[in-house]
Design an enzyme around this catalytic site. Structure first.
Site, PDB file in Angstrom:
ATOM      1  N   CYS A   1       0.828  -1.212   0.000  1.00 27.65           N
ATOM      2  CA  CYS A   1       0.000   0.000   0.000  1.00 27.65           C
ATOM      3  C   CYS A   1       0.856   1.254   0.000  1.00 27.65           C
ATOM      4  O   CYS A   1       0.454   2.294  -0.526  1.00 27.65           O
ATOM      5  CB  CYS A   1      -0.950  -0.007   1.198  1.00 27.65           C
ATOM      6  SG  CYS A   1      -0.121  -0.185   2.800  1.00 27.65           S
TER       7      CYS A   1
ATOM      8  N   HIS B   1      -1.728   0.950   7.686  1.00 29.99           N
ATOM      9  CA  HIS B   1      -2.132   0.914   6.277  1.00 29.99           C
ATOM     10  C   HIS B   1      -2.054   2.329   5.717  1.00 29.99           C
ATOM     11  O   HIS B   1      -2.403   3.305   6.397  1.00 29.99           O
ATOM     12  CB  HIS B   1      -3.558   0.365   6.163  1.00 29.99           C
ATOM     13  CG  HIS B   1      -4.067   0.306   4.757  1.00 29.99           C
ATOM     14  ND1 HIS B   1      -3.493  -0.492   3.784  1.00 29.99           N
ATOM     15  CD2 HIS B   1      -5.100   0.962   4.149  1.00 29.99           C
ATOM     16  CE1 HIS B   1      -4.156  -0.337   2.649  1.00 29.99           C
ATOM     17  NE2 HIS B   1      -5.129   0.536   2.839  1.00 29.99           N
TER      18      HIS B   1
END
Length: 529
Positions: free
Chosen positions: A169, A483
């Site tokens: 990510c 994240h």
């Protein structure tokens, strides 16, 4: 647009010929004599508001000048049914029925002839005119695609999700930010990269070019960036593997590899601190000025270092902000430090142990920048040897912006690492949609006595130092597990949240209310050299 050009312009030429266009070119675009230049200076005013700027256009049917930005020329075209006008800055013809600037080969020859004559009238031997001729391949593509694709407010061209290949990510967010960087997009979509890599498939710039083509092809399916990941692992081995990496570290590594793989013209770019003309340095490189002042004789030693981003501290610590440099070389200094407190490590220009007092935690990006450019007393433990005094003296140090990059990236240092603890700073730091960097420029600070006072900023503020936000990278979670997501600006006021393969539209306020880890700003006004 078809190869035959604009039918409305063709009809105008059939009835009135090309003489009106030649007159406008000779008198108000490329002036062929001193008298014409005087006439242009006095007569080129909007007939409605009297302004001489705002993209002035001249009606091709009658004697009327009108502003394009303020819609005066559009109103004239609508009321008089005069649908053709000439841009007085570049000589291009606008057709208000077609809703675009149009091309005509006859008018191109006239423009080339007039420009050459104007250049000779001011002593230039050769006019800098490079006509464009389509290749056979481009002609075939135009024949196959006669309809033009217009970018509307609801267009999703340029928006595309990316598959997470396993804790990637961090890479996906940086890719989204880079693909929405305006000048970088224009460069790659113009096919300007000339690859010089001997081994096929090893050039990261070529892969980025393919990536831009994928993003702006109009496809909506999710893209799998496996080739990009492989090349990053190949050229930046410290990022190889499926462990979670830092988005900021990946951003700097990606710029470094792109910079090395770009074909640049070194040595002649005097305004570029890194003396490189590759597209990466043209967009991202700025100049950071460091002034060290001896407290005894007040002598000042100045060095200027190139940087790709500015790292800003958030906590009430003794750590000074750092700028990520793309070149470890510095100019000679007349001041020499006793100890190696100011070191260069992994591209960071750091002097973390030089502050004598703790600074309160900032609450906004402007607070961070004020602290970044605030004069610091280096203290008695870090005396410097002054060449004028010929002895070790206490000194002060201040960092300011000597040259601003086109794209300014601010790294909010939310992750703290030390021998005793590791933590994430989740403090909300407000950041504006529009940013004025004038108070942090070297000339501004000199006129204000190198202090931290930013009052009367409007007096020194110019549009050249103003930026607009276009991308924000956020980190959700803790320092051990988290994240990355990214906000990108698609159009002027349209924002989208990119969460790997999922893209959703959001309000601008959602972007400004986010935590913020990497902030990307683009200059509002560009200077062409």
């Amino acid at each position: 647009m078809s190869l035959v050009g604009c039918p409305h312009l063709s009809s105008f030429k059939a009835s009135k010929g090309t003489r009106p266009y030649r007159i406008i070119q000779s008198y108000f675009v490329y002036c062929c004599s001193p008298e014409n230049r005087k006439r242009k200076a006095t007569a080129c005013l909007c007939h409605i508001c009297g302004s001489h700027g705002e993209r002035l256009h001249s009606c091709l049917h009658c004697v009327f000048f009108g502003c394009y930005s303020r819609k005066h020329i559009q109103d004239h075209a609508k009321s008089k049914r005069h649908h053709l006008a000439v841009d007085l800055s570049y000589g291009a013809v606008m057709c208000f029925i077609c809703g675009d600037y149009v091309y005509d080969r006859d008018l191109e020859y006239i423009a080339r002839e007039v420009k050459t004559k104007a250049a000779k009238s001011i002593g230039m031997k050769h006019a800098l005119y490079c006509p464009w001729e389509p290749t056979q391949r481009e002609v075939e593509l135009l024949r196959k695609n006669p309809k033009r694709r217009k970018i509307t407010e609801n267009s999703t061209i340029g928006l595309r999700g990316l598959i997470n290949l396993g804790n990637t990510c961090f890479m996906n967010c940086i890719v989204q930010a880079l693909t929405h960087t305006p000048l970088l997009r224009d460069f790659f979509l113009s096919d300007k990269h000339n690859c010089e890599q001997k081994r096929s498939g090893q050039c990261l710039v070529c892969e980025m070019s393919r990536l831009f083509q994928e993003f702006y092809s109009g496809l909506r399916s999710v893209h799998i960036p496996y080739r990009l990941l492989h090349l990053v692992w190949t050229h930046a081995r410290h990022l190889a593997g499926y462990e979670q990496q830092d988005a900021h570290e990946f951003f700097i590594a990606a710029l470094d590899v792109l910079h090395r793989h770009c074909k640049g013209m070194n040595g002649n770019a005097n305004t570029n601190p890194n003396h490189c003309n590759c597209i990466i340095d043209q967009i991202f490189t700025g100049g950071l000025q460091s002034d060290v002042t001896c407290q005894n004789c007040h002598g000042v030693s100045t060095t200027i270092d190139p940087f790709w981003d500015i790292s800003l501290d958030l906590g009430p610590s003794n750590i000074t902000p750092t700028a990520t440099s793309n070149n470890s070389s510095t100019s000679n200094s007349s001041l020499t430090t006793i100890s190696d407190h100011g070191n260069l490590f992994n591209g960071d220009i750091s002097s973390s142990s030089l502050l004598s007092q703790a600074i309160e935690s900032p609450t906004s990006l402007l607070d961070c920048l004020r602290r970044f450019t605030k004069p610091e007393h280096l203290g008695s433990h870090a005396k410097i040897k002054c060449c004028k005094c010929q002895s070790y003296q206490e000194s002060t140090k201040q960092l300011t912006m000597k040259k601003l990059p086109i794209v300014a990236c601010f790294h909010l240092k939310r992750f703290e690492h030390s021998n005793k603890f590791r933590k994430k700073i989740s403090t909300y730091i407000s950041f504006p949609n529009e940013l004025d960097m004038t108070p942090f420029m070297s000339p501004y600070r000199r006129q204000n006595g190198l202090n931290n006072n930013i009052q009367e900023m409007d007096i020194f503020s110019t549009s050249e130092n103003k930026y607009t936000l276009f991308a924000v990278v956020n980190h959700i979670g803790t320092i051990d597990s988290g994240h990355y997501t990214c906000f990108v600006r698609q159009h002027k006021d349209q924002w989208f949240r990119c969460d790997d393969a999922v893209i959703t539209k959001v309000a601008q306020q959602n972007v400004l209310d986010s935590e913020g880890y990497l902030l990307f700003y683009h200059k509002q006004v560009l200077e062409y050299e």
